[in-house]
Write a protein that holds these residues in place. Structure first.
Motif, mmCIF file in Angstrom:
data_model
loop_
_atom_site.group_PDB
_atom_site.id
_atom_site.type_symbol
_atom_site.label_atom_id
_atom_site.label_comp_id
_atom_site.label_asym_id
_atom_site.label_seq_id
_atom_site.Cartn_x
_atom_site.Cartn_y
_atom_site.Cartn_z
ATOM 1 N N SER A 34 0.689 -1.233 0.165
ATOM 2 C CA SER A 34 0.082 0.063 0.001
ATOM 3 C C SER A 34 0.945 1.226 0.163
ATOM 4 O O SER A 34 0.546 2.211 -0.634
ATOM 5 C CB SER A 34 -0.773 0.237 1.267
ATOM 6 O OG SER A 34 -1.659 -1.095 0.961
ATOM 7 N N SER A 86 0.432 4.252 -2.816
ATOM 8 C CA SER A 86 0.262 5.806 -2.388
ATOM 9 C C SER A 86 1.289 6.392 -2.993
ATOM 10 O O SER A 86 1.247 7.652 -3.254
ATOM 11 C CB SER A 86 0.447 5.808 -0.727
ATOM 12 O OG SER A 86 -0.471 5.128 -0.225
ATOM 13 N N TYR A 112 -9.954 2.461 -3.574
ATOM 14 C CA TYR A 112 -9.536 1.913 -2.411
ATOM 15 C C TYR A 112 -10.146 0.662 -1.905
ATOM 16 O O TYR A 112 -11.440 0.348 -2.448
ATOM 17 C CB TYR A 112 -9.735 2.886 -1.379
ATOM 18 C CG TYR A 112 -8.914 3.952 -1.561
ATOM 19 C CD1 TYR A 112 -7.497 4.062 -0.854
ATOM 20 C CD2 TYR A 112 -9.335 5.194 -2.123
ATOM 21 C CE1 TYR A 112 -6.536 5.285 -1.129
ATOM 22 C CE2 TYR A 112 -8.260 6.097 -2.202
ATOM 23 C CZ TYR A 112 -7.073 6.427 -1.764
ATOM 24 O OH TYR A 112 -6.106 7.277 -2.005
ATOM 25 N N GLN A 113 -9.852 -0.260 -0.935
ATOM 26 C CA GLN A 113 -10.534 -1.510 -0.879
ATOM 27 C C GLN A 113 -11.830 -0.914 0.158
ATOM 28 O O GLN A 113 -12.801 -1.712 -0.248
ATOM 29 C CB GLN A 113 -9.621 -2.223 0.287
ATOM 30 C CG GLN A 113 -10.204 -3.442 0.859
ATOM 31 C CD GLN A 113 -9.458 -4.010 2.034
ATOM 32 O OE1 GLN A 113 -8.318 -3.707 2.053
ATOM 33 N NE2 GLN A 113 -10.067 -5.188 2.405
ATOM 34 N N SER A 114 -11.825 0.188 0.963
ATOM 35 C CA SER A 114 -12.959 0.563 1.551
ATOM 36 C C SER A 114 -13.815 1.489 0.574
ATOM 37 O O SER A 114 -14.528 2.400 1.395
ATOM 38 C CB SER A 114 -12.608 1.013 2.804
ATOM 39 O OG SER A 114 -11.849 1.970 2.916
ATOM 40 N N ASN A 147 -14.007 4.428 -0.307
ATOM 41 C CA ASN A 147 -13.794 5.994 0.206
ATOM 42 C C ASN A 147 -14.513 6.791 -0.721
ATOM 43 O O ASN A 147 -13.915 7.896 -1.514
ATOM 44 C CB ASN A 147 -12.198 6.447 0.070
ATOM 45 C CG ASN A 147 -11.648 5.655 1.262
ATOM 46 O OD1 ASN A 147 -11.793 5.471 2.039
ATOM 47 N ND2 ASN A 147 -10.071 5.477 0.995
ATOM 48 N N LEU A 148 -15.851 6.454 -0.753
ATOM 49 C CA LEU A 148 -16.792 7.562 -1.476
ATOM 50 C C LEU A 148 -16.979 8.547 -0.658
ATOM 51 O O LEU A 148 -17.070 8.451 0.575
ATOM 52 C CB LEU A 148 -17.976 6.731 -2.047
ATOM 53 C CG LEU A 148 -17.821 5.487 -3.024
ATOM 54 C CD1 LEU A 148 -18.974 5.018 -3.363
ATOM 55 C CD2 LEU A 148 -17.205 6.197 -4.358
ATOM 56 N N ARG A 203 -15.697 6.659 -10.714
ATOM 57 C CA ARG A 203 -15.010 7.839 -10.163
ATOM 58 C C ARG A 203 -13.577 8.070 -10.477
ATOM 59 O O ARG A 203 -13.137 8.901 -11.011
ATOM 60 C CB ARG A 203 -15.075 7.948 -8.569
ATOM 61 C CG ARG A 203 -14.621 9.341 -8.256
ATOM 62 C CD ARG A 203 -14.721 9.505 -6.738
ATOM 63 N NE ARG A 203 -13.915 8.568 -6.000
ATOM 64 C CZ ARG A 203 -13.694 8.522 -4.584
ATOM 65 N NH1 ARG A 203 -14.546 9.257 -3.946
ATOM 66 N NH2 ARG A 203 -13.150 7.679 -3.915
ATOM 67 N N ASP A 244 -6.063 -0.356 -4.573
ATOM 68 C CA ASP A 244 -5.549 -1.158 -3.279
ATOM 69 C C ASP A 244 -6.825 -2.058 -2.921
ATOM 70 O O ASP A 244 -7.667 -1.505 -2.298
ATOM 71 C CB ASP A 244 -5.370 0.230 -2.447
ATOM 72 C CG ASP A 244 -4.367 -0.428 -1.119
ATOM 73 O OD1 ASP A 244 -4.291 -1.484 -1.046
ATOM 74 O OD2 ASP A 244 -4.091 0.382 -0.269
#
Lengths: 219, 413
Positions: A45, A49, A86-88, A90-91, A152, A164
């Protein structure tokens, strides 16, 4: 397209420093789908980044089309060239799916009408229907959120997609779909797609796999 | 425009937090209005205090028992007339008057005090006559009380004497005037013949029985004219009473210092009684008590002002920090999408500014129900609050913005 030269990175903590990357060297070409894998804490990660320009390497350099990232406007790089998934997901939690996809375009001063039109097209392309336009992230499934997140990433028109663990929170059916979308982007639309993953299935489908261990990269 | 739209959208979508921010600002603004209007009221009261509680003063003898019938030096009267701290000066001077031309043995008898004189009084204005009011005076047509402030040979006679002597307003009379002195340190009077004078009667006066003093005047003259004739006759002028108001009550100490230089002493109640008007009695107790209380309030408020500024700034910091803390991930996502740190900071600051302004306006409206709203007060409090509160918000944003986007987004995963 992206070249990583002797890159090292140290996290400066309050009480200790952690060397996350050690003299990493690699090259990523446009139109290919790369997988970077390795155990947790191996520096995957962190590498992603740095490729996204969220920070600069402690040592070494990253070149984008031959230009060192240190000399670039990294905000502009993220707006126009590289997008991160991202894995989560991140919206933005208080923006609808449509507004989330429109956001990067509006940042580039695309008119609201054009941005909305493009966002609808992108949402359609990644397999989501009109009903998702006005849905907030909390109302969508993980797979839907990840698709919106990919839409996005595509919205700004940059040619680098950095993901990620994009399939980390998804079931196998959704996982397959996302990988398929990523592969298509690379092979059919010429994007450079780099995916950080633990998933061997994803690695299998990649054009090249980089394995990381203790901050070092092995092909 | 994009950022502005996003700010408005953020405010509406974070409506609960926005309302909380507006409400907290409103409460602070209402408190500030109450605080500063209190200060303003105190300052206004302080300014109006001179009119509301005038300080009256009079010349007395050293033990303070006499307020008339004294010997007050002409230089003291002159000093009072010249002083910028004295206003509404009213003074009188005794003068004895006998109708017609008096000379020879009769005059000598009078000078010895064997014959009782009608009492004349030089006054510098109508009000100087104890017990008299403007309504008790009747002046000839075209004449007025201002004649008593001049130097003309005129007089005003008590109605009772006018009737007894068969006089009328407009008549001219001849009088022999005697100056009054006190040769010893007691009430014994000496009279010195000044001369015979022709006076025009310009009015009459009546003093209610209840107000008649022991030394009720029967004839009054302009004291300036009296001073002139005494000067011409080589007679020393003395006033017998003097009272006035302090012109600048807030400069009471300067006034007292000036009076000290004039030679007026504070009253010493243990002193022996005397005819000399050398002491100053100032009725300033109520004024001092009220002014001290107001001054204490004003000082306390002024001391608290920097504390209030710090508290408002601190509240701006705390409220903004708590409300924006949970939006760090949002900031990180914006940064990852390429929004510059400056734009992120600007958007959040702008968002806060809109909420603070809304809160301030709401505060002004609510406060207007409790305090008299004044434009200067409104603008002053509103702008000061905005600047200080936003300074606290800016510090909070500065601290909240100090994080590694990379670490935060990785941690989110």
């Amino acid at each position: 397209m992206l070249e990583v030269r002797d890159v090292g990175y140290i996290y400066q903590g309050k009480y200790q420093s952690i060397e996350a990357l050690k003299r990493v060297n690699c090259h990523f070409a446009a139109g290919k789908f790369y997988a970077v894998t390795g155990p947790s804490g191996s520096g995957k990660s962190t590498l992603l980044s740095l490729l996204a320009g969220l920070d600069l390497p402690t040592s070494g350099e990253i070149l984008v089309e031959g230009c060192t990232m240190a000399a670039m406007d990294r905000d502009k790089y993220r707006r126009e060239v590289a997008s991160v998934v991202y894995q989560s997901f991140n919206l933005f939690p208080l923006l609808t799916a449509l507004e989330n996809v429109m956001y990067p375009m509006e940042l580039l001063h695309v008119s609201k009408a054009t941005a909305a039109e493009t966002a609808k097209r992108l949402i359609g392309e990644i397999g989501l229907g009109e009903k998702t336009y006005q849905q907030f992230p909390v109302m969508m499934s993980g797979g839907e959120q990840q698709r919106v997140s990919i839409a996005r990433a595509l919205a700004a028109g940059g040619k680098i997609i950095l993901a990620d663990e994009p399939t980390g929170n998804l079931d196998s059916a959704n996982e397959e779909n996302i990988v398929k979308i990523m592969k298509n982007l690379a092979h059919e639309k010429g994007y450079l797609v780099i995916v950080i993953t633990h998933n061997p299935n994803v690695c299998e489908q990649a054009d090249a796999v980089y394995r990381m261990r203790d901050g070092e990269l092995r092909t | 425009m994009f950022h502005f739209r996003k700010v408005v959208l953020n405010i509406s979508r974070h409506w609960a937090k926005s309302l909380l921010a507006v409400f907290s600002c409103m409460l602070i603004v209402v408190f500030l209005f109450l605080f500063f209007s209190g200060l303003l009221v105190n300052l206004q009261q302080m300014e109006a205090l001179s009119e509301a509680i005038p300080i009256e003063a009079r010349i007395s003898n050293l033990n303070g028992t006499m307020s008339s019938g004294m010997i007050i030096q002409e230089r003291v009267i002159q000093a009072l007339e010249d002083s910028g701290y004295v206003t509404d000066l009213q003074y009188t001077s005794e003068i004895a008057a006998a109708m017609g031309e008096v000379s020879g043995d009769e005059a000598a008898k009078m000078e010895r005090g064997d014959i009782t004189f009608p009492l004349g009084l030089g006054v510098n204005r109508v009000e100087a006559l104890t017990g008299a009011s403007a309504e008790g005076f009747t002046f000839a047509e075209g004449a007025g009380s201002e004649l008593l402030t001049g130097t003309e040979s005129v007089c005003v006679i008590r109605e009772q004497e006018m009737e007894e002597l068969g006089l009328a307003v407009g008549d001219s009379i001849r009088v022999t005037l005697f100056s009054v002195t006190y040769p010893g340190d007691n009430a014994m009077k000496n009279y010195n013949r000044l001369g015979v004078y022709e006076l025009r009667i310009v009015g009459s006066f009546r003093i209610p029985v209840s107000e008649i003093a022991t030394r009720a005047a029967q004839m009054i003259f302009p004291v300036k004219w009296q001073r002139e004739i005494q000067k011409q006759a080589g007679s020393t002028f003395f006033a017998d009473s003097a009272r006035f108001r302090v012109a600048k009550p807030l400069d009471l100490n300067s006034f007292k210092a000036e009076m000290d230089e004039v030679g007026l002493l504070p009253v010493i109640s243990e002193a022996n009684s005397s005819q000399h008007g050398i002491a100053l009695t100032v009725n300033d107790e109520t004024f001092i008590k009220t002014a001290t209380r107001l001054r204490e309030n004003i000082t306390l408020t002024q001391i608290l002002m920097p504390v209030i500024v710090v508290i408002v700034g601190f509240l701006g910091f705390v409220v903004s920090y708590l409300l924006l803390q949970s939006r760090r991930p949002e900031i990180a996502i914006m940064r990852s999408l390429g929004v510059s740190r400056r734009n992120c900071f600007g958007m959040l600051l702008f968002e806060s500014a809109i909420l603070v302004i809304s809160g301030s306006l709401a505060g002004v409206i609510v406060a207007s129900f409790f305090v008299d709203m004044d434009t200067v007060l409104g603008l002053g409090v509103g702008i000061s609050f905005f600047v200080v509160y936003m300074a606290g918000t800016a510090v909070a944003l500065k601290i909240l913005g100090k994080f590694s986007v990379m670490q935060l987004l990785t941690a989110l995963d």
